[in-house]
Scaffold this motif. Structure first.
Motif, PDB file in Angstrom:
ATOM      1  N   GLY A  24      29.247  23.587  46.921  1.00 55.32           N
ATOM      2  CA  GLY A  24      29.311  22.702  45.709  1.00 55.32           C
ATOM      3  C   GLY A  24      29.397  23.321  44.471  1.00 55.32           C
ATOM      4  N   VAL A  25      29.891  24.493  44.421  1.00 60.38           N
ATOM      5  CA  VAL A  25      30.329  25.191  43.324  1.00 60.38           C
ATOM      6  C   VAL A  25      31.417  24.742  42.320  1.00 60.38           C
ATOM      7  N   ALA A  26      31.189  24.271  41.255  1.00 59.61           N
ATOM      8  CA  ALA A  26      32.120  23.517  40.427  1.00 59.61           C
ATOM      9  C   ALA A  26      32.973  24.601  40.138  1.00 59.61           C
ATOM     10  N   VAL A  27      34.348  24.224  40.108  1.00 59.52           N
ATOM     11  CA  VAL A  27      35.502  25.224  39.802  1.00 59.52           C
ATOM     12  C   VAL A  27      36.413  24.617  38.657  1.00 59.52           C
ATOM     13  N   THR A  28      37.170  25.028  38.185  1.00 58.95           N
ATOM     14  CA  THR A  28      38.076  24.333  37.091  1.00 58.95           C
ATOM     15  C   THR A  28      39.303  24.225  37.487  1.00 58.95           C
ATOM     16  N   SER A  29      40.306  23.180  37.292  1.00 60.21           N
ATOM     17  CA  SER A  29      41.610  23.139  37.669  1.00 60.21           C
ATOM     18  C   SER A  29      42.461  24.143  37.476  1.00 60.21           C
ATOM     19  N   PRO A  30      42.488  24.719  36.374  1.00 61.98           N
ATOM     20  CA  PRO A  30      43.420  25.820  36.499  1.00 61.98           C
ATOM     21  C   PRO A  30      43.135  27.037  37.433  1.00 61.98           C
ATOM     22  N   GLU A  32      42.282  26.628  40.570  1.00 64.34           N
ATOM     23  CA  GLU A  32      42.713  25.924  41.732  1.00 64.34           C
ATOM     24  C   GLU A  32      44.097  26.101  41.816  1.00 64.34           C
ATOM     25  N   ARG A  33      44.823  25.892  40.693  1.00 63.79           N
ATOM     26  CA  ARG A  33      46.169  25.845  40.440  1.00 63.79           C
ATOM     27  C   ARG A  33      46.883  27.434  40.588  1.00 63.79           C
ATOM     28  N   ARG A  34      46.012  28.189  40.132  1.00 62.98           N
ATOM     29  CA  ARG A  34      46.233  29.920  40.102  1.00 62.98           C
ATOM     30  C   ARG A  34      46.122  30.260  41.836  1.00 62.98           C
ATOM     31  N   TRP A  38      49.221  32.016  43.928  1.00 64.53           N
ATOM     32  CA  TRP A  38      49.204  33.310  44.684  1.00 64.53           C
ATOM     33  C   TRP A  38      49.260  33.067  46.380  1.00 64.53           C
ATOM     34  N   ALA A  39      48.537  32.082  46.784  1.00 66.75           N
ATOM     35  CA  ALA A  39      48.487  31.500  48.006  1.00 66.75           C
ATOM     36  C   ALA A  39      49.975  31.178  48.567  1.00 66.75           C
ATOM     37  N   GLY A  40      50.691  31.108  47.836  1.00 65.08           N
ATOM     38  CA  GLY A  40      52.175  30.971  48.262  1.00 65.08           C
ATOM     39  C   GLY A  40      52.824  32.016  48.889  1.00 65.08           C
ATOM     40  N   ALA A  41      52.098  33.232  48.945  1.00 70.78           N
ATOM     41  CA  ALA A  41      52.763  34.359  49.727  1.00 70.78           C
ATOM     42  C   ALA A  41      52.692  33.974  51.231  1.00 70.78           C
ATOM     43  N   TYR A  42      51.618  33.062  51.735  1.00 73.03           N
ATOM     44  CA  TYR A  42      51.285  32.675  53.157  1.00 73.03           C
ATOM     45  C   TYR A  42      52.373  31.891  53.253  1.00 73.03           C
ATOM     46  N   PRO A  43      52.996  31.946  54.808  1.00 69.93           N
ATOM     47  CA  PRO A  43      53.714  30.734  55.085  1.00 69.93           C
ATOM     48  C   PRO A  43      53.064  29.418  55.131  1.00 69.93           C
ATOM     49  N   LEU A  51      42.611  28.588  53.188  1.00 70.44           N
ATOM     50  CA  LEU A  51      42.238  29.640  52.550  1.00 70.44           C
ATOM     51  C   LEU A  51      41.955  29.503  51.144  1.00 70.44           C
ATOM     52  N   ILE A  52      42.800  28.570  50.561  1.00 69.24           N
ATOM     53  CA  ILE A  52      42.503  28.129  49.203  1.00 69.24           C
ATOM     54  C   ILE A  52      41.091  27.497  49.283  1.00 69.24           C
ATOM     55  N   ASP A  53      40.870  26.612  50.108  1.00 67.95           N
ATOM     56  CA  ASP A  53      39.536  25.794  49.976  1.00 67.95           C
ATOM     57  C   ASP A  53      38.270  26.969  49.983  1.00 67.95           C
ATOM     58  N   THR A  54      38.501  28.015  50.894  1.00 67.61           N
ATOM     59  CA  THR A  54      37.531  29.059  51.257  1.00 67.61           C
ATOM     60  C   THR A  54      37.269  29.986  49.623  1.00 67.61           C
ATOM     61  N   LEU A  55      38.604  30.192  49.013  1.00 65.55           N
ATOM     62  CA  LEU A  55      38.389  30.752  47.655  1.00 65.55           C
ATOM     63  C   LEU A  55      37.735  30.053  46.745  1.00 65.55           C
ATOM     64  N   LEU A  56      38.007  28.986  46.794  1.00 65.35           N
ATOM     65  CA  LEU A  56      37.374  28.061  45.526  1.00 65.35           C
ATOM     66  C   LEU A  56      35.901  27.903  46.007  1.00 65.35           C
ATOM     67  N   GLU A  57      35.501  27.786  47.198  1.00 67.65           N
ATOM     68  CA  GLU A  57      33.784  27.775  47.513  1.00 67.65           C
ATOM     69  C   GLU A  57      33.289  29.009  47.066  1.00 67.65           C
ATOM     70  N   CYS A  58      34.046  30.135  47.129  1.00 72.11           N
ATOM     71  CA  CYS A  58      33.287  31.682  46.875  1.00 72.11           C
ATOM     72  C   CYS A  58      33.425  31.759  45.536  1.00 72.11           C
ATOM     73  N   ALA A  59      33.974  31.142  44.730  1.00 74.86           N
ATOM     74  CA  ALA A  59      34.292  31.505  43.247  1.00 74.86           C
ATOM     75  C   ALA A  59      32.906  31.171  42.581  1.00 74.86           C
ATOM     76  N   PRO A  60      32.895  32.371  41.629  1.00 78.85           N
ATOM     77  CA  PRO A  60      31.448  31.946  40.748  1.00 78.85           C
ATOM     78  C   PRO A  60      31.534  31.095  39.803  1.00 78.85           C
TER      79      PRO A  60
END
Length: 508
Positions: A24-30, A32-34, A38-43, A51-60
């Motif tokens: 439930g950590v609120a993150v900004t739209s920029p 997520e876009r960033r 960078w996650a575009g390196a993955y296939p 992976l993106i969802d996990t990073l967003l959940e863990c972001a301060p």
């Protein structure tokens, strides 16, 4: 390899327990876009979104951009994930080598195209001002532009094209140390930068022609000046005893370095992604992959060795190291070199091929390779000489060709009357040999020789019987186009000489 090994390390959120991130950590739209960028390196696939969802959940809270450590991990693990085959190391080695080859190809193509936009060597008033700086109060010859790449003096290598400047020796120039130091000081005062100090070289004591020379290297505003003052002793009275001279070459501007590096990075990335694309779509142990790999691996491993040999072969003695680099890249752009490099991605695909590699995909890959080869060959072409007449019947010395056809000419024809005596011809030939920058010359008197067509018909064919009464001529190879002025001044007016003409430019 476990998918979790591809997860980048992320800072733990405040208050987080071991291995868990607060929800439930609120993150900004920029952010997520960033992360998505960078996650575009993955296939592509669900793994990327997880992976993106996990990073967003863990972001301060309040974070606006990924941490540098996260970016590095995303790129490192993503590029490895592109290769597939988690337990295999051979595919990583193959991808690394193909990326290296692709990087060299990309850098070579970018450099070759970029050099077309580098400014020409100085001419006119700018060249005259440089002559006055180095040779004040003297009659100096040479200057002007030059082809981008020329053959070296021994004909076994290539080097950057250069413009020759020189003066015939006087009492002042024969005092090598004093004159060279004065020329250096004048250039420094004019804003040139000296590379190293003045060097002096002496021949062996028992040399047939004792030689002494002084030299230095300087650069300024995208130009490299190599000064050399040479005195040859015990020369015949009709020959020269050296000259005070310098050559002027182009230096790679900053934007060209950036373009070359960018081309190399894009080529390396393309090679890596190509191997990954093939690897993820093929069976790891197919019989076809084993057979093709037996052929592909030696070729891929051989290319770096070939590049190293080319680099050693391209070393430019007493020149800036950047010239060796760019000359090596120029060799790689040649038709044979590019054909070998362009085939490697296809070999990499073949080495990993399997039943899922369709004929359409193979055809598309070959089409891309052929299109790239055609583009490189087009950029590698030299200025084509306009076709001469299929057959011509000249009546005498040919007219001067248009300036745009002779600006970079490296061949000169010296025409002489047929009725000249052997002594008169010897005098003219000695005058040609005296000129600084004449690298080779031959005398032609047989109208059936193909060189008659070059001299009189601009590359066409001389009509049968048309050359019987035409003047004889010397065909002279010069080291740079500006040598023409000194050659013309040396031979014009000598007994029997009818004219001096530039040949059409035929080099790149």
């Amino acid at each position: 390899m476990d998918a979790r090994t591809h997860l980048p390390d992320t800072p733990r959120a405040p208050g987080a327990g071991t291995g868990h991130c607060p929800s439930g950590v609120a993150v900004t739209s920029p952010l997520e876009r960033r992360y998505r960028r960078w996650a575009g390196a993955y296939p592509p696939g669900p793994r990327r979104q997880e992976l993106i969802d996990t990073l967003l959940e863990c972001a301060p809270p309040g974070r606006a951009r990924p941490a540098p450590r996260e970016v590095v991990n995303l790129l490192r693990h993503g590029l490895r994930a592109r290769l597939g085959r988690p337990g295999g190391r051979a595919v990583v080695v193959l991808a690394t080598l193909v990326a290296l080859i692709g990087g060299l190809a990309g850098a070579a193509v970018a450099a070759r195209v970029g050099w077309q936009w580098v400014p020409a060597l100085p001419g006119g008033a700018q060249a005259d001002a440089l002559k006055r700086t180095v040779f004040p109060g003297m009659t100096a010859y040479g200057g002007g532009d030059a082809p981008l790449i020329v053959d070296s003096s021994d004909g076994e290598n290539i080097r950057f094209g250069f413009a020759d400047y020189w003066v015939e020796h006087t009492a002042a120039t024969r005092d090598l140390d004093v004159f060279t130091a004065a020329a250096r000081d004048r250039l420094l005062a004019a804003g040139w930068r000296l590379h190293g100090d003045v060097t002096a070289t002496d021949s062996e004591p028992d040399a047939i022609t004792p030689t002494r020379s002084t030299a230095f290297l300087a650069s300024h505003d995208g130009l490299v000046l190599a000064f050399r003052n040479t005195v040859w002793s015990n020369r015949a009275a009709w020959d020269n005893d050296g000259a005070a001279s310098f050559t002027l070459t182009r230096a790679a501007p900053a934007w060209l370095w950036a373009l070359t590096v960018a081309g190399g990075l894009l080529g390396a990335l393309g090679g890596w992604l190509l191997v990954g694309w093939a690897s993820r779509r093929t069976a790891p142990r197919s019989a076809m992959a084993f057979a093709a790999g037996t052929l592909a691996w030696p070729v891929v491993l051989l290319v770096p060795l070939v590049v190293l040999i080319l680099a050693m072969w391209s070393i430019q003695p007493d020149r800036p190291w950047s010239e060796t680099l760019f000359v090596t890249l120029f060799r790689l752009v040649g038709p044979a070199g590019y054909a070998g490099i362009a085939a490697l991605p296809s070999l990499a695909i073949a080495a990993l091929s399997g039943p899922r590699l369709s004929g359409r995909t193979t055809a598309a890959t070959l089409a891309v390779v052929l299109a790239g080869a055609a583009g490189v060959l087009w950029s590698h072409r030299g200025p084509a000489s306009p076709p001469g007449p299929a057959e011509c019947r000249p009546s005498g010395v040919p007219a001067e060709l248009p300036a745009d056809q002779t600006r970079l000419a490296m061949t000169v024809h010296v025409f002489i009357r047929q009725d000249t005596t052997p002594d008169q011809r010897n005098i003219v030939q000695a005058a040609i040999a005296r000129v600084w920058g004449t690298s080779a010359f031959n005398f032609y008197y047989d109208p059936t020789a193909p060189e008659y067509g070059d001299a009189y018909c601009a590359g066409g064919r001389l009509a049968d019987g048309a050359g019987v009464s035409l003047p004889y001529f010397w065909q002279v190879d010069i080291s740079s186009p500006g040598v023409f002025s000194g050659l013309e001044a040396e031979v014009a007016g000598l007994p029997g000489v009818l004219g001096v003409r530039r040949g059409p430019a035929t080099v790149s």
